[in-house]
Design a protein around this motif. Structure first.
Motif, PDB file in Angstrom:
ATOM      1  N   VAL A 291       0.809  -1.140   0.000  1.00 30.65           N
ATOM      2  CA  VAL A 291       0.050   0.046   0.093  1.00 30.65           C
ATOM      3  C   VAL A 291       0.964   1.161   0.012  1.00 30.65           C
ATOM      4  CG1 VAL A 291      -1.748   1.175   1.157  1.00 30.65           C
ATOM      5  CG2 VAL A 291      -1.820  -1.334   1.106  1.00 30.65           C
ATOM      6  N   GLN A 293      -0.201   4.489  -0.469  1.00 24.48           N
ATOM      7  CA  GLN A 293      -0.923   5.672  -0.116  1.00 24.48           C
ATOM      8  C   GLN A 293      -2.296   5.180   0.436  1.00 24.48           C
ATOM      9  OE1 GLN A 293      -1.216   8.985  -2.360  1.00 24.48           O
ATOM     10  NE2 GLN A 293      -3.210   9.332  -2.035  1.00 24.48           N
ATOM     11  N   PHE A 294      -2.722   5.931   1.713  1.00 16.66           N
ATOM     12  CA  PHE A 294      -3.952   5.297   2.498  1.00 16.66           C
ATOM     13  C   PHE A 294      -5.050   6.077   2.062  1.00 16.66           C
ATOM     14  CE2 PHE A 294      -0.666   3.425   5.132  1.00 16.66           C
ATOM     15  CZ  PHE A 294      -1.196   1.945   5.219  1.00 16.66           C
ATOM     16  N   VAL A 295      -4.987   7.498   1.704  1.00 17.95           N
ATOM     17  CA  VAL A 295      -6.217   8.446   1.402  1.00 17.95           C
ATOM     18  C   VAL A 295      -5.762   9.260   0.489  1.00 17.95           C
ATOM     19  CG1 VAL A 295      -7.944   9.938   2.437  1.00 17.95           C
ATOM     20  CG2 VAL A 295      -6.861   8.289   4.026  1.00 17.95           C
ATOM     21  N   ALA A 297      -6.898   5.371  -1.027  1.00 20.60           N
ATOM     22  CA  ALA A 297      -6.009   4.248  -0.945  1.00 20.60           C
ATOM     23  C   ALA A 297      -5.225   4.076  -2.544  1.00 20.60           C
ATOM     24  CB  ALA A 297      -6.868   2.814  -0.704  1.00 20.60           C
ATOM     25  N   GLN A 298      -4.042   3.886  -2.555  1.00 19.94           N
ATOM     26  CA  GLN A 298      -3.187   3.501  -3.750  1.00 19.94           C
ATOM     27  C   GLN A 298      -2.386   2.215  -3.400  1.00 19.94           C
ATOM     28  OE1 GLN A 298      -3.169   5.495  -6.858  1.00 19.94           O
ATOM     29  NE2 GLN A 298      -4.867   6.532  -5.910  1.00 19.94           N
ATOM     30  N   ILE A 299      -2.380   1.225  -4.560  1.00 21.19           N
ATOM     31  CA  ILE A 299      -1.922  -0.211  -4.218  1.00 21.19           C
ATOM     32  C   ILE A 299      -0.861  -0.254  -5.408  1.00 21.19           C
ATOM     33  CG2 ILE A 299      -2.037  -2.564  -3.786  1.00 21.19           C
ATOM     34  CD1 ILE A 299      -3.446  -0.575  -1.851  1.00 21.19           C
ATOM     35  N   MET A 314      -8.216   1.410  -5.631  1.00 19.13           N
ATOM     36  CA  MET A 314      -9.114   0.129  -5.322  1.00 19.13           C
ATOM     37  C   MET A 314      -9.947  -0.406  -6.332  1.00 19.13           C
ATOM     38  SD  MET A 314      -9.480   0.861  -1.115  1.00 19.13           S
ATOM     39  CE  MET A 314     -10.351  -0.444  -1.034  1.00 19.13           C
TER      40      MET A 314
END
Length: 411
Positions: A291, A293-295, A297-299, A314
């Protein structure tokens, strides 16, 4: 009996019309004969058409086809193209009554799914739309399950696309109840929904000493690349790789057609297999890495059949049908032997994640391998897969970097 066929159309009542592949040559010969016999307009004088009467039809493509009158009105006819299955409303001037070719049976076969009951006892419009979008003009595998008592009635079949059962898929989408389908559970078994974390299989590689054609699909650095066996060469190894690739490509094509039926990814374990949407709008096999980035979300993911990395939101990640795990990954990470970064390379721009190499060296290596017919000699399989890589001029590709002062020999 099991055979390959092309779905010519899906009727408004859900009837699936198929043309067996073995019929294609004979059908093509008949079409050529019809079009050499009928070259002008249709019948321009009044004629009393009867339901069921044989005719030829001038289609919207201006070509002539065999037809059968389904319903006659004042100025138009409802005509079924008997070798294609579909029905159209045709002006009478685009038809011509004939008894020619009536002794040749229709080339398309009307079919129904074996022991499959549509919700509401008939196929609803959204189900017909789904069948039409999924099957029209596609090649599928047909399993004949039951012959009709009347030869003009529908043939009962099981139909498979991309290794998946159509009855199972339609039942999973709540369009029908499939009485005898034993693989509904298997179809719904997505990677990520099983107790142990699934993983992709690795391909079988040539043994040390073998030389084989390759394609470079991704470069991490001049020294670390991803390769695929080049299946265009005619050898046993490449033919096997080609067979796998074609089968995988066929399954992925079908998965792209029904991808919205696969749930979005909700768990994000490292190395989890999934389907990911690339910039071209198509979905490919991938695995999760981290992951970033959380906000929002970037995977970070990797497309396993190419080796390329991609940061995806997502909504571009979906659960993958478990059947896609049976195909080995197509891209293999390898190290190139025989050279190392030049100690005298003074280029300021470095590869951020591999600072011992300059960006100029990476771009030079891209020029050496991109779009080229390459060959590799296997050196080691462990602890790392190591190869010597040769260009289409039969010279080691890294010699160009050494000439430019971007690398040096590594004894």
């Amino acid at each position: 009996k099991i055979f390959q066929a092309v779905v010519s159309c899906v009727g408004s009542d859900g009837t699936i019309y198929i043309i067996p592949k073995s019929f294609e040559i004979a059908l093509s010969k008949l079409m050529t004969e019809i079009r050499s016999t009928f070259t002008g307009l249709g019948l321009l004088i009044p004629y009393c058409w009867k339901k069921g009467e044989a005719c030829v039809v001038r289609g919207s493509d201006t070509m002539w086809y065999r037809g059968k009158v389904v319903e006659a009105n004042d100025s138009t006819l409802q005509v079924q193209y008997i070798d294609r299955g579909y029905t159209e409303s045709i002006p009478q001037c685009h038809t011509y009554p004939t008894t020619l070719y009536t002794g040749i049976p229709p080339f398309c076969i009307p079919c129904q799914l074996y022991k499959t009951l549509p919700v509401g006892s008939f196929w609803q419009q959204d189900a017909v739309d789904c069948l039409q979008a999924l099957l029209t003009n596609e090649e599928v595998k047909i399993h004949v399950e039951e012959l009709p008592d009347n030869p003009w009635d529908k043939l009962s079949i099981s139909l498979y696309f991309g290794g998946m059962s159509l009855s199972s898929f339609m039942a999973q989408q709540k369009y029908c109840i499939a009485e005898d389908c034993q693989d509904i559970q298997k179809l719904g078994l997505f990677a990520g929904n099983i107790p142990s974390l699934p993983s992709y299989m690795l391909p079988s590689l040539p043994v040390p000493g073998d030389t084989f054609p390759v394609i470079v699909t991704h470069l991490v650095s001049p020294k670390e690349v991803y390769i695929r066996l080049d299946a265009s060469e005619d050898s046993a190894t490449e033919r096997a790789a080609s067979s796998d690739t074609e089968s995988l490509g066929e399954v992925l094509k079908w998965c792209n057609k029904i991808v919205t039926s696969f749930p979005l990814l909700t768990s994000f374990e490292k190395e989890l297999p999934c389907l990911a949407e690339y910039l071209d709008g198509l979905w490919y096999r991938a695995k999760l890495l981290s992951v970033t980035q959380f906000v929002p979300a970037q995977i970070l993911i990797q497309f396993v059949d190419y080796g390329t990395y991609f940061v995806a939101p997502m909504n571009r990640l979906r659960h993958m049908p478990y059947c896609l795990l049976k195909y080995p990954v197509q891209a293999v990470r390898v190290l190139l032997a025989g050279f190392k970064p030049a100690s005298g390379d003074k280029n300021v721009k470095r590869i951020p994640y591999c600072p011992e190499w300059s960006m100029k060296a990476l771009l030079a290596m891209v020029d050496c391998v991109e779009g080229k017919r390459l060959s590799a000699s296997m050196l080691t399989l462990s602890p790392e897969v190591t190869i010597s890589l040769y260009g289409d001029d039969r010279n080691l590709v890294h010699l160009k970097l050494i000439e430019m002062g971007l690398a040096e020999l590594d004894e």
